[in-house]
Design a protein around this motif. Sequence first.
Motif, PDB file in Angstrom:
ATOM      1  N   MET A 152      -5.070  -0.922 -30.851  1.00  0.00           N
ATOM      2  CA  MET A 152      -5.052  -1.716 -32.120  1.00  0.00           C
ATOM      3  C   MET A 152      -5.490  -0.709 -33.034  1.00  0.00           C
ATOM      4  O   MET A 152      -5.149  -1.160 -34.409  1.00  0.00           O
ATOM      5  CB  MET A 152      -5.973  -3.090 -31.921  1.00  0.00           C
ATOM      6  N   GLY A 153      -6.755  -0.085 -32.729  1.00  0.00           N
ATOM      7  CA  GLY A 153      -7.431   0.775 -33.831  1.00  0.00           C
ATOM      8  C   GLY A 153      -6.719   2.006 -34.186  1.00  0.00           C
ATOM      9  O   GLY A 153      -6.967   2.488 -35.399  1.00  0.00           O
ATOM     10  N   THR A 154      -6.020   2.420 -33.201  1.00  0.00           N
ATOM     11  CA  THR A 154      -5.417   4.045 -33.656  1.00  0.00           C
ATOM     12  C   THR A 154      -3.926   4.238 -33.468  1.00  0.00           C
ATOM     13  O   THR A 154      -3.472   5.053 -33.965  1.00  0.00           O
ATOM     14  CB  THR A 154      -5.962   5.035 -32.730  1.00  0.00           C
ATOM     15  N   ARG A 155      -3.206   3.118 -32.899  1.00  0.00           N
ATOM     16  CA  ARG A 155      -1.738   3.398 -32.825  1.00  0.00           C
ATOM     17  C   ARG A 155      -1.046   2.778 -33.484  1.00  0.00           C
ATOM     18  O   ARG A 155      -1.298   1.524 -34.168  1.00  0.00           O
ATOM     19  CB  ARG A 155      -1.256   3.238 -31.441  1.00  0.00           C
ATOM     20  N   THR A 156       0.375   2.976 -33.976  1.00  0.00           N
ATOM     21  CA  THR A 156       1.211   2.294 -34.679  1.00  0.00           C
ATOM     22  C   THR A 156       2.068   1.081 -33.980  1.00  0.00           C
ATOM     23  O   THR A 156       1.656   1.122 -32.886  1.00  0.00           O
ATOM     24  CB  THR A 156       2.411   3.287 -35.200  1.00  0.00           C
ATOM     25  N   VAL A 157       2.373   0.250 -34.800  1.00  0.00           N
ATOM     26  CA  VAL A 157       2.962  -0.828 -34.229  1.00  0.00           C
ATOM     27  C   VAL A 157       4.106  -0.669 -33.044  1.00  0.00           C
ATOM     28  O   VAL A 157       4.036  -1.037 -31.980  1.00  0.00           O
ATOM     29  CB  VAL A 157       3.549  -1.767 -35.299  1.00  0.00           C
ATOM     30  N   GLU A 158       4.822   0.321 -33.459  1.00  0.00           N
ATOM     31  CA  GLU A 158       5.760   0.605 -32.512  1.00  0.00           C
ATOM     32  C   GLU A 158       5.190   1.009 -31.055  1.00  0.00           C
ATOM     33  O   GLU A 158       5.721   0.473 -30.150  1.00  0.00           O
ATOM     34  CB  GLU A 158       6.787   1.698 -33.111  1.00  0.00           C
ATOM     35  N   ILE A 159       4.231   1.718 -31.198  1.00  0.00           N
ATOM     36  CA  ILE A 159       3.643   2.138 -29.926  1.00  0.00           C
ATOM     37  C   ILE A 159       2.919   1.084 -29.244  1.00  0.00           C
ATOM     38  O   ILE A 159       3.061   0.994 -27.833  1.00  0.00           O
ATOM     39  CB  ILE A 159       2.469   3.228 -30.165  1.00  0.00           C
ATOM     40  N   ARG A 160       2.290   0.059 -30.027  1.00  0.00           N
ATOM     41  CA  ARG A 160       2.034  -0.988 -29.373  1.00  0.00           C
ATOM     42  C   ARG A 160       2.850  -2.122 -28.713  1.00  0.00           C
ATOM     43  O   ARG A 160       2.809  -2.474 -27.713  1.00  0.00           O
ATOM     44  CB  ARG A 160       0.936  -1.937 -30.282  1.00  0.00           C
ATOM     45  N   VAL A 161       3.972  -1.851 -29.381  1.00  0.00           N
ATOM     46  CA  VAL A 161       5.216  -2.824 -28.846  1.00  0.00           C
ATOM     47  C   VAL A 161       5.779  -2.325 -27.508  1.00  0.00           C
ATOM     48  O   VAL A 161       5.717  -3.054 -26.446  1.00  0.00           O
ATOM     49  CB  VAL A 161       6.514  -2.917 -29.718  1.00  0.00           C
ATOM     50  N   ILE A 162       5.797  -0.715 -27.469  1.00  0.00           N
ATOM     51  CA  ILE A 162       6.033  -0.287 -26.248  1.00  0.00           C
ATOM     52  C   ILE A 162       5.153  -0.360 -25.309  1.00  0.00           C
ATOM     53  O   ILE A 162       5.481  -0.625 -24.069  1.00  0.00           O
ATOM     54  CB  ILE A 162       6.255   1.308 -26.542  1.00  0.00           C
ATOM     55  N   GLY A 163       3.804  -0.344 -25.639  1.00  0.00           N
ATOM     56  CA  GLY A 163       2.784  -0.571 -24.763  1.00  0.00           C
ATOM     57  C   GLY A 163       2.781  -1.967 -23.932  1.00  0.00           C
ATOM     58  O   GLY A 163       2.767  -2.157 -22.703  1.00  0.00           O
ATOM     59  N   ALA A 164       3.278  -2.923 -24.868  1.00  0.00           N
ATOM     60  CA  ALA A 164       3.468  -4.345 -24.074  1.00  0.00           C
ATOM     61  C   ALA A 164       4.695  -4.560 -23.404  1.00  0.00           C
ATOM     62  O   ALA A 164       4.394  -4.800 -22.198  1.00  0.00           O
ATOM     63  CB  ALA A 164       3.474  -5.195 -25.338  1.00  0.00           C
ATOM     64  N   GLU A 200       8.082 -11.061 -37.241  1.00  0.00           N
ATOM     65  CA  GLU A 200       9.178 -10.237 -37.925  1.00  0.00           C
ATOM     66  C   GLU A 200       9.080  -8.663 -37.646  1.00  0.00           C
ATOM     67  O   GLU A 200      10.028  -8.134 -37.072  1.00  0.00           O
ATOM     68  CB  GLU A 200       8.998 -10.473 -39.356  1.00  0.00           C
ATOM     69  N   THR A 201       7.630  -8.274 -37.424  1.00  0.00           N
ATOM     70  CA  THR A 201       7.550  -6.989 -37.287  1.00  0.00           C
ATOM     71  C   THR A 201       7.924  -6.594 -35.761  1.00  0.00           C
ATOM     72  O   THR A 201       8.425  -5.595 -35.706  1.00  0.00           O
ATOM     73  CB  THR A 201       6.107  -6.548 -37.627  1.00  0.00           C
ATOM     74  N   VAL A 202       7.699  -7.455 -34.910  1.00  0.00           N
ATOM     75  CA  VAL A 202       7.914  -7.312 -33.490  1.00  0.00           C
ATOM     76  C   VAL A 202       9.454  -7.270 -33.333  1.00  0.00           C
ATOM     77  O   VAL A 202      10.103  -6.287 -32.720  1.00  0.00           O
ATOM     78  CB  VAL A 202       7.486  -8.260 -32.459  1.00  0.00           C
ATOM     79  N   SER A 203      10.080  -8.283 -34.012  1.00  0.00           N
ATOM     80  CA  SER A 203      11.362  -8.277 -34.125  1.00  0.00           C
ATOM     81  C   SER A 203      12.232  -6.968 -34.442  1.00  0.00           C
ATOM     82  O   SER A 203      13.021  -6.445 -33.690  1.00  0.00           O
ATOM     83  CB  SER A 203      11.937  -9.474 -34.910  1.00  0.00           C
ATOM     84  N   ARG A 204      11.749  -6.614 -35.611  1.00  0.00           N
ATOM     85  CA  ARG A 204      12.171  -5.392 -36.380  1.00  0.00           C
ATOM     86  C   ARG A 204      12.081  -4.206 -35.326  1.00  0.00           C
ATOM     87  O   ARG A 204      13.012  -3.260 -35.154  1.00  0.00           O
ATOM     88  CB  ARG A 204      11.662  -5.046 -37.669  1.00  0.00           C
ATOM     89  N   MET A 206      11.318  -4.086 -32.005  1.00  0.00           N
ATOM     90  CA  MET A 206      12.220  -4.108 -30.676  1.00  0.00           C
ATOM     91  C   MET A 206      13.864  -3.713 -30.943  1.00  0.00           C
ATOM     92  O   MET A 206      14.358  -2.938 -30.345  1.00  0.00           O
ATOM     93  CB  MET A 206      12.046  -5.473 -30.166  1.00  0.00           C
ATOM     94  N   ASN A 207      14.362  -4.263 -32.233  1.00  0.00           N
ATOM     95  CA  ASN A 207      15.563  -3.884 -32.299  1.00  0.00           C
ATOM     96  C   ASN A 207      15.830  -2.437 -32.695  1.00  0.00           C
ATOM     97  O   ASN A 207      17.021  -1.852 -32.211  1.00  0.00           O
ATOM     98  CB  ASN A 207      16.007  -4.864 -33.681  1.00  0.00           C
ATOM     99  N   ALA A 208      14.749  -1.610 -33.133  1.00  0.00           N
ATOM    100  CA  ALA A 208      14.870  -0.410 -33.483  1.00  0.00           C
ATOM    101  C   ALA A 208      14.923   0.233 -32.414  1.00  0.00           C
ATOM    102  O   ALA A 208      15.870   1.055 -32.007  1.00  0.00           O
ATOM    103  CB  ALA A 208      13.759   0.068 -34.436  1.00  0.00           C
ATOM    104  N   LEU A 209      14.302  -0.074 -31.358  1.00  0.00           N
ATOM    105  CA  LEU A 209      14.178   0.493 -30.072  1.00  0.00           C
ATOM    106  C   LEU A 209      15.431   0.250 -29.219  1.00  0.00           C
ATOM    107  O   LEU A 209      15.976   1.292 -28.596  1.00  0.00           O
ATOM    108  CB  LEU A 209      12.904  -0.133 -29.004  1.00  0.00           C
ATOM    109  N   ASP A 210      16.058  -0.807 -29.352  1.00  0.00           N
ATOM    110  CA  ASP A 210      17.340  -1.151 -28.863  1.00  0.00           C
ATOM    111  C   ASP A 210      18.368  -0.185 -29.334  1.00  0.00           C
ATOM    112  O   ASP A 210      18.982   0.582 -28.811  1.00  0.00           O
ATOM    113  CB  ASP A 210      17.690  -2.654 -29.177  1.00  0.00           C
ATOM    114  N   GLU A 211      18.351   0.033 -30.764  1.00  0.00           N
ATOM    115  CA  GLU A 211      19.163   0.838 -31.438  1.00  0.00           C
ATOM    116  C   GLU A 211      19.065   2.116 -30.951  1.00  0.00           C
ATOM    117  O   GLU A 211      19.988   3.107 -30.820  1.00  0.00           O
ATOM    118  CB  GLU A 211      19.159   0.776 -33.018  1.00  0.00           C
TER     119      GLU A 211
END
Lengths: 238, 238
Positions: A152-164, A200-204, A206-211
């Motif tokens: 949460m302190g040092t990584r981007t949202v995308e990385i946190r989504v991937i982590g989850a 919304e951010t998670v949605s976007r 995850m869709n980017a990861l899908d693409e």
Amino acid sequence: MQVTRQCEHCQHKLCAKRVPIFSAMSTEEINEITDLIIRKSYVKGEAIVTEGETIDRLVIINSGKAKGCKYSIDGKEQILYLYSDGDFFGERNLLTNLKASYSIVALETVHVCMILKADIRQLIKNHPEIGLKIMEELTMKLERLENTIEQMGTRTVEIRVIGALLEFADKFGMEKEAGRMVALPLSREGIASYIGVTRETVSRSMNALDEEGLIQIIGNKKIYIENIGALKNRFSKT
Amino acid sequence: MQVTRQCEHCQHKLCAKRVPIFSAMSTEEINEITDLIIRKSYVKGEAIVTEGETIDRLVIINSGKAKGCKYSIDGKEQILYLYSDGDFFGERNLLTNLKASYSIVALETVHVCMILKADIRQLIKNHPEIGLKIMEELTMKLERLENTIEQMGTRTVEIRVIGALLEFADKFGMEKEAGRMVALPLSREGIASYIGVTRETVSRSMNALDEEGLIQIIGNKKIYIENIGALKNRFSKT
DNA sequence: AACAAAGTGTGCGCTGGCTCACAGTTTTTA
DNA sequence: TAAAAACTGTGAGCCAGCGCACACTTTGTT
């Protein structure tokens, strides 16, 4: 909420054996424990524990999933823990009389085993290795939270989504030809409050990861990860 | 780094008594422990533990302050813990052989007591209450991390800054006429990596609090909080 | 006391993620 | 299996916090 003294899931009284903290014990010892166990079940959305209330028992998840979460004054939810088979909570209150600092809510039908504080204390006295097992679980929880904070302190949202997603794949994924089919324990909204961003951010993200082809989204409740190595790689190299 | 078997801080061999996890013990028992203790000191900036290395001992801070921190691939620091007198670490490795998942770095001259894994295990066997004390400390650490995550996920930067300052006031503050003088354990930069933002943002946020009159910044290393209630109020109502 | 080293303040442009709004899907239920 | 309920996708605008640059202040050192 349903209370019973029989276990609907195993005829043979040995379901306590499935719980990691009792796993090292003999069959006779397990039988001794089984008699102390109170069983309950909860439906989706029901609170097993509510923030602020007093817990006088150790609760062990037998089947189903639950979330441990806090709510801020303005109603924002932060999910701290995901519980599934074998996980437990309430250990904090074996030693202290503090009130619950977060709620536990069933994410689906959940069956739990509960052991009263007095009983578990006696049990630890007779079988010190249970205490050590609990201590071990506590340090594992600590380590997970430490990693969460770092993310949460040092990584981007995308990385946190991937982590989850990687965590879900690890806990709830089924091996399929080549890749892994993952039943998501949380909705997009849930993932959002697990990693501290908006739906919304998670949605976007995850869709980017899908693409990108890193994951395949299947409806709202499943994803398929063909190449889990690629995902892990992205996670640890960014 | 300096190693010694005598304690430079207390002539009477009882400094272990100051450590919460041993606090319930009698003087004779403390003497028994004291003989197991190895003492060391570290200067500012020195690593007491380095991420990835194996720890075979419980380390208890005797005097001075230290930070527990992780570093991401791109070099960003995330401070997870602040240690001062009586705090300990290394407990994770009493049960497992895992490598340290974060580093511990001295923030000033630090004197520590160390007890080897084998010794502390024996000690817990003979005095089970030490094990319980450690377990209690673990649950307290857990709770602090849970709160941190909630703050990082759901609160604004200003609130997180206030949260950190209140924590410092609580741990390192001295009562003064009316208010509280607080020696900050961390620089702006340190506070930033404690709450997961940038140095500049902390700087701006603290100056805003100063202008509002909620705190008074005194140089780089101290603040004075005249009305701690007002600060707490802002923290919990926003 | 004087210098070096470390840490801080602040303007400015940038951008990631938030918010709002609403149509479109998916899942649940009866 | 159809209707209701829950959840999701996405465009558009906005703004909190980031990143950079550099002057300034504070702290530590000799």
